[in-house]
Design a protein around this motif. Structure first.
Motif, PDB file in Angstrom:
ATOM      1  N   ILE A 440       0.938  -0.890  -0.116  1.00 43.77           N
ATOM      2  CA  ILE A 440       0.106  -0.088  -0.040  1.00 43.77           C
ATOM      3  C   ILE A 440       0.796   0.997  -0.092  1.00 43.77           C
ATOM      4  O   ILE A 440       0.646   2.299  -0.752  1.00 43.77           O
ATOM      5  N   GLY A 441       1.977   1.199   0.774  1.00 48.49           N
ATOM      6  CA  GLY A 441       2.766   2.451   0.923  1.00 48.49           C
ATOM      7  C   GLY A 441       3.662   2.755  -0.475  1.00 48.49           C
ATOM      8  O   GLY A 441       3.638   4.000  -0.865  1.00 48.49           O
ATOM      9  N   LEU A 442       4.010   1.634  -0.950  1.00 50.44           N
ATOM     10  CA  LEU A 442       4.793   1.960  -2.159  1.00 50.44           C
ATOM     11  C   LEU A 442       3.821   2.488  -3.359  1.00 50.44           C
ATOM     12  O   LEU A 442       4.029   3.206  -4.312  1.00 50.44           O
ATOM     13  N   GLY A 443       2.735   1.626  -3.372  1.00 53.55           N
ATOM     14  CA  GLY A 443       1.579   1.986  -4.440  1.00 53.55           C
ATOM     15  C   GLY A 443       1.156   3.217  -4.196  1.00 53.55           C
ATOM     16  O   GLY A 443       1.002   3.884  -5.309  1.00 53.55           O
ATOM     17  N   ALA A 444       0.773   3.799  -3.078  1.00 51.31           N
ATOM     18  CA  ALA A 444       0.570   5.154  -2.836  1.00 51.31           C
ATOM     19  C   ALA A 444       1.643   6.232  -3.167  1.00 51.31           C
ATOM     20  O   ALA A 444       1.380   6.917  -3.988  1.00 51.31           O
ATOM     21  N   LEU A 445       2.853   5.927  -2.889  1.00 48.02           N
ATOM     22  CA  LEU A 445       3.939   6.962  -3.394  1.00 48.02           C
ATOM     23  C   LEU A 445       4.050   6.862  -4.846  1.00 48.02           C
ATOM     24  O   LEU A 445       3.988   7.804  -5.633  1.00 48.02           O
ATOM     25  N   LYS A 446       3.832   5.706  -5.560  1.00 50.94           N
ATOM     26  CA  LYS A 446       4.433   5.645  -6.940  1.00 50.94           C
ATOM     27  C   LYS A 446       3.121   6.329  -7.780  1.00 50.94           C
ATOM     28  O   LYS A 446       3.463   6.982  -8.790  1.00 50.94           O
ATOM     29  N   TYR A 447       1.882   5.856  -7.385  1.00 53.67           N
ATOM     30  CA  TYR A 447       0.728   6.303  -8.199  1.00 53.67           C
ATOM     31  C   TYR A 447       0.704   7.968  -7.897  1.00 53.67           C
ATOM     32  O   TYR A 447       0.272   8.568  -9.062  1.00 53.67           O
ATOM     33  N   TYR A 448       0.652   8.300  -6.903  1.00 48.98           N
ATOM     34  CA  TYR A 448       0.770   9.853  -6.525  1.00 48.98           C
ATOM     35  C   TYR A 448       1.862  10.774  -7.553  1.00 48.98           C
ATOM     36  O   TYR A 448       1.345  11.760  -7.992  1.00 48.98           O
ATOM     37  N   ILE A 449       2.945   9.892  -7.630  1.00 54.42           N
ATOM     38  CA  ILE A 449       3.956  10.702  -8.353  1.00 54.42           C
ATOM     39  C   ILE A 449       3.677  10.572 -10.011  1.00 54.42           C
ATOM     40  O   ILE A 449       3.531  11.536 -10.679  1.00 54.42           O
ATOM     41  N   LEU A 450       3.295   9.329 -10.421  1.00 50.34           N
ATOM     42  CA  LEU A 450       3.098   8.964 -11.752  1.00 50.34           C
ATOM     43  C   LEU A 450       1.664   9.406 -12.430  1.00 50.34           C
ATOM     44  O   LEU A 450       1.580   9.527 -13.374  1.00 50.34           O
ATOM     45  N   LYS A 451       0.913   9.638 -11.591  1.00 51.08           N
ATOM     46  CA  LYS A 451      -0.570  10.134 -12.032  1.00 51.08           C
ATOM     47  C   LYS A 451      -0.394  11.571 -12.664  1.00 51.08           C
ATOM     48  O   LYS A 451      -1.414  12.306 -13.180  1.00 51.08           O
ATOM     49  N   VAL A 452       0.682  12.367 -12.248  1.00 50.47           N
ATOM     50  CA  VAL A 452       0.905  13.689 -12.730  1.00 50.47           C
ATOM     51  C   VAL A 452       1.606  13.832 -13.970  1.00 50.47           C
ATOM     52  O   VAL A 452       2.408  13.003 -13.997  1.00 50.47           O
ATOM     53  N   ASP A 453       1.217  14.508 -14.879  1.00 49.27           N
ATOM     54  CA  ASP A 453       1.809  14.924 -16.178  1.00 49.27           C
ATOM     55  C   ASP A 453       3.325  15.072 -15.600  1.00 49.27           C
ATOM     56  O   ASP A 453       3.719  15.920 -14.801  1.00 49.27           O
ATOM     57  N   PRO A 454       4.480  14.316 -16.515  1.00 50.48           N
ATOM     58  CA  PRO A 454       5.636  14.375 -16.169  1.00 50.48           C
ATOM     59  C   PRO A 454       6.274  15.883 -15.950  1.00 50.48           C
ATOM     60  O   PRO A 454       7.146  16.238 -15.321  1.00 50.48           O
TER      61      PRO A 454
END
Length: 592
Positions: A440-454
């Motif tokens: 959950i923690g890693l999924g939260a971190l990765k998704y929060y960063i990757l859902k934003v346009d680079p």
């Protein structure tokens, strides 16, 4: 052929038969929620070719499609919009064609032409930090998306393992370390070396202050601080191959590499090949000399070599100093050429580097094109914005950087706190809980960063990222776990075939429409080098599933055929979520 292509060709034929004119294209848009329909043909652009009332045109085309296109069941016209209702059979046929398809949405056969994606590329004088996390997540995800889109991909990094900044850590360890090692200190190797990078800066500032008190100007003190002069001398010794200096460099870099490997493993990223600046910093000089002979570069009176890019709206750029030594641009030219030499099937390179280097890569790509390399037409700078925390900017030399390892650990702790508050883990063993907190923690971190346009800057909020509601990784993971619960409770074999003549509920149709978009989304994400397209597609899919789940009975449906179909549909949604999240480097839990 996609539904849109079928209807597009049919509309063109309808206009040809009805009005004896040829439409170049057909414009579509999603049907508005307040009107009946699955896909909408926009009539207004046709008025340039057909002289008639848009409502009349829409009705005539609608009647034609209803008669000639089996997929079209009904239609309605609202002003200049032709809303088409697609027959259930079309969606059921589509579902039947993909229900047993593993890795639906992925292209199975890789292209013979390869692309190399560079990411991470850290300095060996400090641990990875929050900025590196965005870099690694973007580079890894883009690599996986390109592979899913049918590309052959090599994942690489260039490790910046030489230079004055490396010598600063080495010198500080020599002076203040008292033989400390990762084993004796209990610190990861990269953390230990980073500690001495901070120690150097502290000692350097103290010496500047001392010199300033003695009457030396601040500017002069910054140049004459004894510890800086010692670091510069150490760099000269390294470049001349001094045995003791090189041995210390190898030892401390080895500590850092071990630390980096642990961080990469924890973050879930990897590489196919590595390049080291200590091997590549001399590359490019021969290329520049050859380019000078061919007139690509020119020499100034002091002997330095430059390229004139003013015709391209840039300026003049130095590529060799007057003493013949290379600059970073020279090295990057040589490294790019070396990579294509090492991997002859490379037809493109993607550089994952922060947007402060936008100008550098514009220049690099132009130089490689002017040197005549065909693959230089396929170079891409995956430029991304900074990541900030609510506490402000980070400075590694001052020890205020947000360490990647600490952030990963804190995300697990945040996931643990929120999960306990929600009481979602009854019946889990301690080992199962820890594994889930990490997922959950890693999924939260990765998704929060990757859902934003680079290209956009991010303000990262750890607590917000672990919210189980809204556009977050845990929300999507929870939906996946809910689907797995449905499958465990189903009292029949989900893989068996079923009767495809049933009448679809509106929510089933909407869900099938969303599933249809996945292959197209993968291709778009590859074309745009944007994991955000995958992330936000997945969120839309999950929202659609949750709407379906709330409004349609699944396991409680009395009609066995409908129940079977809804369980199969739920299963396919789960597979697409898992496939999409795999492209983001995110795991999904079976239970939550």
């Amino acid at each position: 052929m996609s539904l849109q292509n079928v209807i597009s060709q049919s509309v063109i034929k309808a206009v040809r038969d009805l009005y004896h004119v040829e439409l170049p294209t057909v414009e579509f848009q999603p049907t508005r929620k307040d009107f009946e329909g699955d896909i909408t043909v926009v009539v207004f652009p046709m008025l340039r070719f057909v002289k008639s009332n848009p409502v009349e045109i829409g009705n005539k085309i609608g009647e034609y499609l209803k008669e000639h296109v089996k997929e079209v069941g009904k239609f309605n016209v609202v002003k200049g919009f032709l809303n088409l209702v697609v027959e259930d059979g079309y969606y059921l046929d589509f579902f039947n064609s993909i229900v047993d398809q593993k890795d639906y949405g992925y292209v199975k056969t890789a292209s013979e032409d390869a692309v190399m994606v560079e990411y991470s590329s850290p300095n060996t004088n400090k641990p990875l930090h929050l900025g590196h996390i965005r870099n690694n997540l973007l580079g890894y995800s883009v690599s996986e998306i390109l592979k899913a889109a049918g590309k052959k991909v090599y994942k690489t990094q260039i490790i910046n393992d030489r230079g004055i900044h490396i010598c600063k850590s080495m010198l500080a360890w020599q002076k203040f370390g008292d033989g400390e090692t990762p084993e004796s200190s209990g610190l990861k190797g990269d953390h230990l070396v980073g500690k001495y990078y901070v120690a150097f800066d502290q000692a350097y500032k103290a010496q500047i202050a001392e010199l300033a008190e003695g009457g030396t100007s601040k500017e002069q003190a910054e140049k004459e601080a004894p510890i800086l002069l010692e670091a510069q001398e150490m760099l000269r010794k390294w470049e001349s191959g001094d045995t003791d200096t090189v041995a210390l460099w190898k030892k401390m870099n080895g500590w850092v590499y071990d630390g980096f490997d642990m961080t990469y493993k924890n973050l879930g990223v990897d590489f196919d090949t590595l390049y080291y600046e200590s091997d590549t910093y001399l590359l490019g000089r021969d290329v520049v000399k050859d380019g000078l002979e061919r007139g690509v570069f020119f020499k100034k009176e002091d002997g330095s070599v430059w390229i004139d890019l003013t015709d391209e709206g840039l300026d003049e750029k130095i590529v060799l100093r007057s003493d013949g030594t290379a600059v970073y641009m020279t090295q990057d030219i040589g490294t790019a050429i070396q990579r294509v030499t090492d991997f002859p099937d490379i037809k493109g390179l993607v550089y994952t580097v922060g947007n402060e280097q936008d100008y550098h890569f514009r220049v690099l790509f132009l130089i490689l094109k002017k040197l005549g390399y065909q693959w230089a037409q396929q170079l891409y700078h995956l430029s991304y914005g900074m990541v900030d925390l609510p506490s402000g900017k980070m400075k590694s030399r001052e020890g205020t950087v947000v360490d990647a390892d600490d952030l990963i650990s804190s995300m697990e702790e945040t996931a643990e706190e929120i999960s306990k508050e929600l009481g979602k883990l009854d019946g889990y063993s301690e080992e199962e809980r820890k594994k889930l907190y990490r997922t959950i923690g890693l999924g939260a971190l990765k998704y929060y960063i990757l859902k934003v346009d680079p290209k956009k800057r991010i303000l990262f909020n750890p607590e917000e990222s672990v919210d189980f509601q809204g556009n977050t990784g845990p929300f999507i993971q929870y939906t996946y776990a809910r689907i797995q619960s449905i499958l465990r409770k189903a009292d029949f074999d989900v893989s068996t075939a079923l009767d495809m003549t049933l009448e679809l509920h509106e929510k089933e149709k909407e869900l099938l429409k969303q599933i249809q978009l996945f292959p197209e989304t993968v291709q778009l994400a590859a074309e745009n080098y944007s994991p955000a397209l995958i992330a936000n597609y997945t969120y839309d899919l999950v929202k659609e599933f949750n709407s379906f789940y709330q409004q349609v009975s699944i396991l409680g449906e009395p009609d066995e055929n409908k129940k079977h179909f809804r369980v199969q549909l739920s299963s396919k949604v789960g597979e697409v979520i898992q496939s999409a999240f795999r492209l983001l480097g995110i795991d999904v839990p079976e239970r939550m």
